[in-house]
Design a protein around this motif. Structure first.
Motif, PDB file in Angstrom:
ATOM      1  N   LEU A   1       0.753  -1.199  -0.096  1.00 30.77           N
ATOM      2  CA  LEU A   1      -0.105  -0.024  -0.089  1.00 30.77           C
ATOM      3  C   LEU A   1       0.836   1.349   0.147  1.00 30.77           C
ATOM      4  CD1 LEU A   1      -2.879  -1.224   2.446  1.00 30.77           C
ATOM      5  CD2 LEU A   1      -2.993  -1.123  -0.019  1.00 30.77           C
ATOM      6  N   GLU A   2       1.892   1.321   0.775  1.00 28.70           N
ATOM      7  CA  GLU A   2       2.970   2.461   0.667  1.00 28.70           C
ATOM      8  C   GLU A   2       3.406   2.441  -0.742  1.00 28.70           C
ATOM      9  OE1 GLU A   2       5.589   1.474   3.795  1.00 28.70           O
ATOM     10  OE2 GLU A   2       4.334   2.458   5.389  1.00 28.70           O
ATOM     11  N   ARG A   3       3.680   1.458  -1.344  1.00 30.61           N
ATOM     12  CA  ARG A   3       4.232   1.821  -2.690  1.00 30.61           C
ATOM     13  C   ARG A   3       3.362   2.072  -3.838  1.00 30.61           C
ATOM     14  NH1 ARG A   3       4.345  -2.204  -6.689  1.00 30.61           N
ATOM     15  NH2 ARG A   3       3.779  -3.769  -5.095  1.00 30.61           N
ATOM     16  N   ARG A   4       2.060   1.664  -3.598  1.00 32.68           N
ATOM     17  CA  ARG A   4       1.027   1.872  -4.555  1.00 32.68           C
ATOM     18  C   ARG A   4       0.034   2.743  -4.283  1.00 32.68           C
ATOM     19  NH1 ARG A   4      -0.188   1.999  -8.216  1.00 32.68           N
ATOM     20  NH2 ARG A   4      -1.606   0.614  -9.244  1.00 32.68           N
ATOM     21  N   PHE A   5      -0.086   3.201  -3.089  1.00 29.75           N
ATOM     22  CA  PHE A   5      -1.238   4.291  -2.659  1.00 29.75           C
ATOM     23  C   PHE A   5      -0.656   4.866  -1.504  1.00 29.75           C
ATOM     24  CE2 PHE A   5      -5.409   5.802  -0.917  1.00 29.75           C
ATOM     25  CZ  PHE A   5      -5.961   6.108  -2.204  1.00 29.75           C
ATOM     26  N   ASP A   6       0.236   5.747  -1.902  1.00 24.56           N
ATOM     27  CA  ASP A   6       0.980   6.585  -0.748  1.00 24.56           C
ATOM     28  C   ASP A   6       0.229   7.663  -0.639  1.00 24.56           C
ATOM     29  OD1 ASP A   6       1.528   8.194  -3.222  1.00 24.56           O
ATOM     30  OD2 ASP A   6       3.673   7.860  -3.070  1.00 24.56           O
TER      31      ASP A   6
ATOM     32  N   LEU B   1      -6.011  -8.400   9.880  1.00 22.34           N
ATOM     33  CA  LEU B   1      -4.650  -7.750   9.756  1.00 22.34           C
ATOM     34  C   LEU B   1      -4.715  -6.885   8.328  1.00 22.34           C
ATOM     35  CD1 LEU B   1      -2.433 -10.575  11.035  1.00 22.34           C
ATOM     36  CD2 LEU B   1      -3.176  -8.420  12.237  1.00 22.34           C
ATOM     37  N   VAL B   2      -5.216  -7.763   7.243  1.00 26.37           N
ATOM     38  CA  VAL B   2      -4.954  -6.991   6.066  1.00 26.37           C
ATOM     39  C   VAL B   2      -5.975  -5.926   6.025  1.00 26.37           C
ATOM     40  CG1 VAL B   2      -5.434  -7.314   3.737  1.00 26.37           C
ATOM     41  CG2 VAL B   2      -4.126  -9.170   4.769  1.00 26.37           C
ATOM     42  N   PHE B   3      -7.090  -6.113   6.587  1.00 27.10           N
ATOM     43  CA  PHE B   3      -8.154  -4.962   6.546  1.00 27.10           C
ATOM     44  C   PHE B   3      -7.761  -4.067   7.326  1.00 27.10           C
ATOM     45  CE2 PHE B   3     -10.545  -7.879   3.823  1.00 27.10           C
ATOM     46  CZ  PHE B   3     -11.684  -6.947   3.053  1.00 27.10           C
ATOM     47  N   GLU B   4      -7.191  -3.977   8.329  1.00 26.27           N
ATOM     48  CA  GLU B   4      -6.747  -3.172   9.276  1.00 26.27           C
ATOM     49  C   GLU B   4      -5.600  -2.247   8.535  1.00 26.27           C
ATOM     50  OE1 GLU B   4      -3.938  -2.536  13.349  1.00 26.27           O
ATOM     51  OE2 GLU B   4      -4.827  -4.660  12.829  1.00 26.27           O
ATOM     52  N   GLU B   5      -4.725  -2.915   7.529  1.00 25.41           N
ATOM     53  CA  GLU B   5      -3.746  -1.936   7.160  1.00 25.41           C
ATOM     54  C   GLU B   5      -4.422  -1.238   5.804  1.00 25.41           C
ATOM     55  OE1 GLU B   5      -0.495  -1.494   7.453  1.00 25.41           O
ATOM     56  OE2 GLU B   5      -0.933  -2.748   9.386  1.00 25.41           O
ATOM     57  N   MET B   6      -5.493  -1.825   5.207  1.00 23.28           N
ATOM     58  CA  MET B   6      -6.247  -1.092   4.254  1.00 23.28           C
ATOM     59  C   MET B   6      -6.941  -0.045   4.890  1.00 23.28           C
ATOM     60  SD  MET B   6      -7.494  -3.989   1.444  1.00 23.28           S
ATOM     61  CE  MET B   6      -8.160  -4.846   2.454  1.00 23.28           C
ATOM     62  N   GLY B   7      -7.664  -0.088   5.932  1.00 28.48           N
ATOM     63  CA  GLY B   7      -8.106   0.813   6.734  1.00 28.48           C
ATOM     64  C   GLY B   7      -7.273   2.118   6.928  1.00 28.48           C
ATOM     65  N   ARG B   8      -5.913   1.735   7.353  1.00 27.46           N
ATOM     66  CA  ARG B   8      -5.078   2.775   7.882  1.00 27.46           C
ATOM     67  C   ARG B   8      -4.594   3.668   6.589  1.00 27.46           C
ATOM     68  NH1 ARG B   8       0.650   2.923   7.528  1.00 27.46           N
ATOM     69  NH2 ARG B   8       1.590   3.844   9.094  1.00 27.46           N
ATOM     70  N   ALA B   9      -4.580   3.010   5.396  1.00 27.23           N
ATOM     71  CA  ALA B   9      -4.130   3.492   4.162  1.00 27.23           C
ATOM     72  C   ALA B   9      -5.301   4.526   3.685  1.00 27.23           C
ATOM     73  CB  ALA B   9      -3.473   2.689   3.328  1.00 27.23           C
ATOM     74  N   LEU B  10      -6.676   4.194   4.051  1.00 29.20           N
ATOM     75  CA  LEU B  10      -7.977   4.584   3.559  1.00 29.20           C
ATOM     76  C   LEU B  10      -8.128   4.326   2.021  1.00 29.20           C
ATOM     77  CD1 LEU B  10      -8.125   8.475   4.552  1.00 29.20           C
ATOM     78  CD2 LEU B  10      -9.468   6.424   4.931  1.00 29.20           C
ATOM     79  N   LEU B  11      -7.560   3.045   1.631  1.00 29.17           N
ATOM     80  CA  LEU B  11      -7.769   2.293   0.261  1.00 29.17           C
ATOM     81  C   LEU B  11      -9.160   2.465  -0.019  1.00 29.17           C
ATOM     82  CD1 LEU B  11      -6.153   0.975  -1.820  1.00 29.17           C
ATOM     83  CD2 LEU B  11      -7.232  -1.316  -0.855  1.00 29.17           C
ATOM     84  N   PRO B  12      -9.435   3.249  -1.230  1.00 27.93           N
ATOM     85  CA  PRO B  12     -10.831   3.076  -1.985  1.00 27.93           C
ATOM     86  C   PRO B  12     -11.332   2.147  -2.499  1.00 27.93           C
ATOM     87  CG  PRO B  12      -9.297   4.348  -3.238  1.00 27.93           C
ATOM     88  CD  PRO B  12      -8.648   4.001  -2.217  1.00 27.93           C
ATOM     89  N   GLY B  13     -12.557   1.855  -2.929  1.00 27.92           N
ATOM     90  CA  GLY B  13     -13.187   0.882  -3.748  1.00 27.92           C
ATOM     91  C   GLY B  13     -14.050  -0.191  -2.668  1.00 27.92           C
ATOM     92  N   PRO B  14     -14.794  -0.967  -3.293  1.00 22.45           N
ATOM     93  CA  PRO B  14     -15.746  -1.943  -2.486  1.00 22.45           C
ATOM     94  C   PRO B  14     -14.582  -3.066  -2.348  1.00 22.45           C
ATOM     95  CG  PRO B  14     -16.260  -2.140  -4.797  1.00 22.45           C
ATOM     96  CD  PRO B  14     -15.023  -0.890  -4.667  1.00 22.45           C
TER      97      PRO B  14
END
Length: 319
Positions: free
Chosen positions: A20-25, A72-85
């Motif tokens: 996520l840091e590499r692709r959605f900073d 654990l994976v969804f926690e990281e996506m929440g931390r990054a505010l990753l958009p999408g369903p």
């Protein structure tokens, strides 16, 4: 109970954060907020990384891991505010062809709301007649489903509302067949936990660097108390979310959701207090976290249904 992540779980969490840091900073986050849209290339990368197929058995082409790893994976996506369903696509990985690999984007009707309807290839549930809403979160486009029922003063149908516990035998029954999926509730709690953690990090970073009266604002006791309260709420929610992922019990999941929602919403609000008026400006990440927590808080029946489930468990049947 002493709960410690295994080496494999820590490696999974770290790999997800690095992706996520590499692709959605921070720059990509700001660009996505300015021009909302689903990045299909990133979506397929998530599929290749196993995000959607994480809990799918290996015999069916999945990763073969369990609910604790998904948390654990969804926690990281929440931390990054990753958009999408992401949640809907993850849940559909075993039933919708192409969802597991990220080739197909799946969304679902959640009560009266549908996230990312215009970008979805597959919609689970009846979204006929859905009307677009002006979402408070620029990273989460919303539609509202119109059903046949009484209209409110704003002209929107109220039959689809999810926060009405007045009919325990009706479709809003949290334990009925139309109640929220416990896995969806827990993974939403994991996303909220990620946001609560990120809000605490942002507040501490700002408190260390922002100076007033010749010293960092973190030296002032009032700011220290805000940061300490944010950490306590986040870590309390973390213990509840991780434990619910291990037990899988519905009351544990309901409690985890309540604690995670509180840690996220109150945490980001306290982070705004640390930032002062600057926290409300478009240039900061903080305001985006607050808006996302509000939207997530309405998923899966929201706070009301989790409170109802927990109350029924505490009071016993028939109470």
């Amino acid at each position: 109970m002493r709960f410690q992540l295994t080496g494999e779980q820590r490696a999974l969490r770290e790999a997800t954060r690095q992706l996520l840091e590499r692709r959605f900073d921070a720059g990509a986050l700001r660009a996505a907020a300015a021009e909302p849209g689903l990045d299909r290339v990133l979506w397929r990368e998530l599929g290749a990384a196993g995000v959607f197929a994480l809990r799918l058995p290996e015999a069916e082409g999945g990763v073969g891991l369990g609910l604790p790893e998904a948390v654990l994976v969804f926690e990281e996506m929440g931390r990054a505010l990753l958009p999408g369903p992401v949640l809907a696509t993850h849940l559909a990985a075993g039933s919708v062809p192409g969802a597991a690999t990220g080739e197909v984007v799946v969304t679902s009707v959640d009560g009266a709301l549908v996230e990312w309807l215009a970008e979805a290839d597959v919609v689970l549930g009846d979204a006929v007649g859905a009307v677009p809403l002006r979402s408070v979160d620029p990273l989460t486009p919303l539609h509202r489903v119109r059903a046949s029922g009484p209209e409110g003063p704003d002209g929107l149908d109220r039959q689809g509302d999810t926060d009405r516990p007045d009919d325990p035998e009706g479709p809003d029954d949290p334990e009925g067949p139309d109640g929220p999926d416990p896995v969806a509730v827990l993974l939403t709690a994991a996303e909220q936990l990620g946001t609560a953690t990120r809000a605490c990090e942002l507040a501490v970073q700002h408190a260390r660097t922002r100076e007033q009266f010749g010293r960092p604002i973190g030296a002032f006791q009032a700011v220290q108390h805000l940061c300490a309260d944010m950490l306590v709420r986040a870590e309390t929610a973390r213990a509840a979310v991780y434990a619910a992922a291990v037990t899988g019990d519905i009351p544990d999941i309901a409690a985890a959701r309540l604690l995670a929602d509180e840690a996220a919403v109150r945490g980001v609000r306290d982070c705004l207090q640390v930032y002062g008026g600057m926290g409300f400006t478009w240039e900061t990440e903080v305001q985006l976290h607050l808006k996302r927590t509000w939207v997530r808080a309405h998923r899966g029946g929201g706070i009301t249904q989790s409170e109802e489930l927990l109350a029924r468990d505490l009071l016993g049947p028939g109470r």
